[in-house]
Every structure is written in C-alpha cells, then in structure tokens.
Scaffold this active site. Structure first.
Site, PDB file in Angstrom:
ATOM      1  N   ASP A 209       0.916  -1.155   0.011  1.00  0.00           N
ATOM      2  CA  ASP A 209      -0.075  -0.059   0.115  1.00  0.00           C
ATOM      3  C   ASP A 209       0.813   1.170   0.209  1.00  0.00           C
ATOM      4  OD1 ASP A 209      -0.273   1.143   3.080  1.00  0.00           O
ATOM      5  OD2 ASP A 209       0.440  -0.786   2.756  1.00  0.00           O
ATOM      6  N   SER A 210       0.343   2.254  -0.752  1.00  0.00           N
ATOM      7  CA  SER A 210       1.011   3.602  -0.819  1.00  0.00           C
ATOM      8  C   SER A 210       2.463   3.519  -1.342  1.00  0.00           C
ATOM      9  CB  SER A 210       0.861   4.233   0.547  1.00  0.00           C
ATOM     10  OG  SER A 210       1.232   5.693   0.479  1.00  0.00           O
ATOM     11  N   ALA A 211       3.589   3.662  -0.130  1.00  0.00           N
ATOM     12  CA  ALA A 211       4.871   3.510  -0.635  1.00  0.00           C
ATOM     13  C   ALA A 211       5.319   2.058  -0.699  1.00  0.00           C
ATOM     14  CB  ALA A 211       5.761   3.960   0.505  1.00  0.00           C
TER      15      ALA A 211
END
Length: 398
Positions: A209-211
């Site tokens: 998720d995300s990074a």
C-alpha cells in the site's frame, strides 16, 4: 532479532512532551469540529472519524510530535504484538546474503528482516497449498507498519486468497536509510523466496500500500530493467498476482498537479506532506524504480511487465484508489497508460466480485474514499468499505 529501524525513533524532550500534552485539548476540539462538518455521504461515520482524526492530528501537532507518535513502535514490534495477541505462528529471518551492487555499497544498506506468518486457516488446514502473500507496507518510506491498521488488513487479505503463509518485509526507514535502500531490500526479499525458500513465481502474490505499492512496482520494473543498485534477478514464469493499494506511482512535480489540488482537504494526505516524505526518501525522479510513471523508460518497461502473453511478469493485477485521494490522477494515468488496466468504479454495497471476475488487470475506483482507506477502516473495525470489499473480492478470484 533486532529490528533495523528501532534506533531511529526520536524521543521527545521535556519541552516537547509538555507542548504535546498542552496541544491535546486543541486536537480534540479540531477533531470534533472536523467530524461535525465533514460531509461525504459515501463514507460511513466510522470512516469519517478515522479520516478527520488524521486530518486533525496533522494540523495540530508538529512534525516532531507526529514522528514520535508514529515511530514509537517499530514494524517488527507491531507484527510481533499482533501475532502474540491473535495466536498467529510467527518467525523472523534475517536475509544475510543480500548484497547491493557497488553503486549502492556506500549506503550501508542493512540486511532485510522477513516476518513469516502462518494464517490461522492455514494452520488448521495444514496442506500448505495456498499462495504466499508478500507484503510491503506503506508509510511514505519513513514510517513503520501500523499494527492497528495494517495487520488486520493483511491477515484479511491472506484469508481471502487462502494464503499458506504471509511474508512481511521489515525494511529500513528513511531518512536514515534513503533510496534505494528499500528497493534493494525488496529485491533481496523476492530473491530469498525464490532461491532459498524454493518458491515459484506462481506461488507469490506481491502486495503493498502507498509507498509499499510503489515498491511492488519498483521490484517488477527491476526484473525487466535492472536497477544499478541491486543485482539482476531472473524469474522463470509469472507471479500469481500484484496488488497495489493507493500506490505512490509518480513523484509530485510542478505547482499544478491535478488531483493534488482538487482533492486537497478531502484526503488526509496533502502536497506538503508528500513532498516531505519525498525529501526524506530522496527518490530520483529520473529513475523508473523511484518514479514509476514519470520517466522515459516507463514506455518500454511496463509493456514487458504487463504483457498479455506468457512473457509478462504478472498474471493478474489490481490497483485501487479512492476518488477523494490526491493520488487519484496519478493512479489513473499509470493504470491506463502503463498497466493496461480496465477501470471499474464502485461504492459501498457494490457487487465487486461481479465487476472484477474475468478481468486480468483492473483499476478499482472507490467512491469518496481516501488514501489507503482500507487501512483506516481496519483501524476502526469497519469491514464494509468499498476499497476493502474490492480487494477481498479480487483476492478470492486470483
């Protein structure tokens, strides 16, 4: 086993501590006020509470306070606590044979720590035939895994895809360990699973998720266009699937950057916060392993990763994004231009399984939801959010 990021936690000085507790009443006032005026009919009240909590936290406390709040518990400690509380079998492995190339030798990249978890259903079943879910957590490359948010979500993912094991990478954090540290550790993780654990690519679901979603993409890019910082890695066959949840696919450039502006205030992330993460991480805008959708190499690399034939690296891929995210525009561009994904849109109550069945690469747009909304939902015990339901429905199909 010592975590490779516990020493970076900043302790508050006496003055900082007094200031923090002095700001608590203001935080409560801002939280209640923001929750009272927040109007997004697409969100359940618990989702609105989680969102306004983070917004109030960001506007009330200093960067030093927020860093202390997030870094009090390391990734390894959060995983261990969750496993102990929920009686999940857990072991750690230090990947001692991971070595960066000379281009990254002066960065003193620590060996990655892998956390192997056996989901309860797999423990009861005992046949070990399910896939291995490999998870790279988000946090802007600077924050550890959040136990209350990430761990319930990761374990629900494991249950949905009937995983025989979960492998979570505890990567070193920026700014103490800047780019390309996390990329090198992710490549070493996949190499270890393929060469030391003797798994096949078809056994692995790469997720983040995300990074962490960025890191999934960075590893896939490295496999077809090797980074100078990590040894090349060849795979024989296709990965079972790739899941990118609200991925950070493009470095922010320019003063006018689409949904960074139009969704400002609707998301809990904002442009200054993303810029601060980027400054700490020091990812290079001219390198595809940092800037997935913002380099000339993208047009050459991604068609090889997402090739429709047997030479493609990924059999199935899901990218999720909320329509209230500042990353919405970037995720749309990456999914359309590089992943060749079909867009499906839905909200709470949508029959996601019917929308996703039979599709190889999909962008799931979730009405009104914020950045990695599914993690926020997990933190407040809400399991009917659009993003979470889309992910679980998709994982049940891979």
């Amino acid at each position: 086993m010592a975590a490779n990021n516990t020493s970076e936690t900043d302790e508050l000085s006496a003055a900082d501590t007094v200031a923090f507790f002095g700001l608590l009443p203001l935080f409560v006032i801002r939280l209640l006020a923001a929750f009272a005026v927040h109007k997004n009919p697409a969100l359940h009240w618990r989702q609105r509470l989680a969102l306004t909590f983070l917004q109030a936290q960001r506007t009330t406390f200093s960067n030093r306070h927020q860093r202390w709040l997030v870094r009090r518990v390391s990734t390894g400690e959060a995983i261990t606590q969750h496993c102990r509380k929920n009686k999940i079998a857990h072991k750690t492995v230090l990947v001692k044979d991971s070595k960066p190339t000379p281009a990254a030798a002066d960065l003193r990249i620590p060996p990655p720590i892998l956390h192997f978890l056996t989901p309860p259903a797999a423990s009861q079943d005992g046949n070990g035939t399910g896939p291995t879910l490999v998870y790279f957590h988000g946090g802007g490359f600077v924050n550890p895994l959040r136990g209350e948010a990430h761990m319930p979500f990761i374990m629900k993912c494991a249950a949905s895809c009937r995983a025989s094991q979960v492998v979570i990478l505890e990567y070193a954090l920026a700014p103490e360990h800047p780019y390309p540290t996390q990329l090198v550790q992710c490549v070493a993780t996949v190499r270890h699973l393929l060469e030391k654990s003797c798994l096949l690519p078809s056994d692995l679901i790469l997720a983040g998720d995300s990074a962490g979603g960025q890191l999934v993409g960075a590893v896939l890019a490295h496999l077809v266009h090797p980074s100078p910082y990590a040894p090349p890695l060849k795979v024989d066959g296709q990965f079972r699937a790739a899941l990118l949840v609200s991925p950070f696919v493009r470095l922010a450039v320019g003063a006018d950057f689409g949904t960074y502006q139009t969704n400002d205030g609707r998301d809990y992330l904002n442009r200054p916060q993303v810029d601060a993460f980027g400054d700490a991480w020091q990812g290079r805008g001219d390198e595809i392993w940092a800037n997935l959708g913002g380099t000339e190499a993208a047009a050459e690399v991604w068609p090889k990763v997402f090739d429709d034939g047997p030479r493609g690296l990924v059999r199935k891929a899901l990218i999720t994004v909320g329509t209230a995210e500042i990353f919405l525009g970037c995720c749309r561009d990456f999914a359309r231009d590089y992943a060749g994904a079909e867009t499906v849109a839905g909200s709470q109550g949508t029959d996601w399984r019917a929308l996703l069945e039979g599709k190889e690469r999909v962008l799931a747009e979730c009405d009104g939801e914020a950045h990695v909304q599914v993690a926020l939902d997990s933190a407040v015990g809400y399991d009917k959010g659009a993003m979470g339901c889309a992910i679980m429905s998709w994982l049940a199909l891979v």
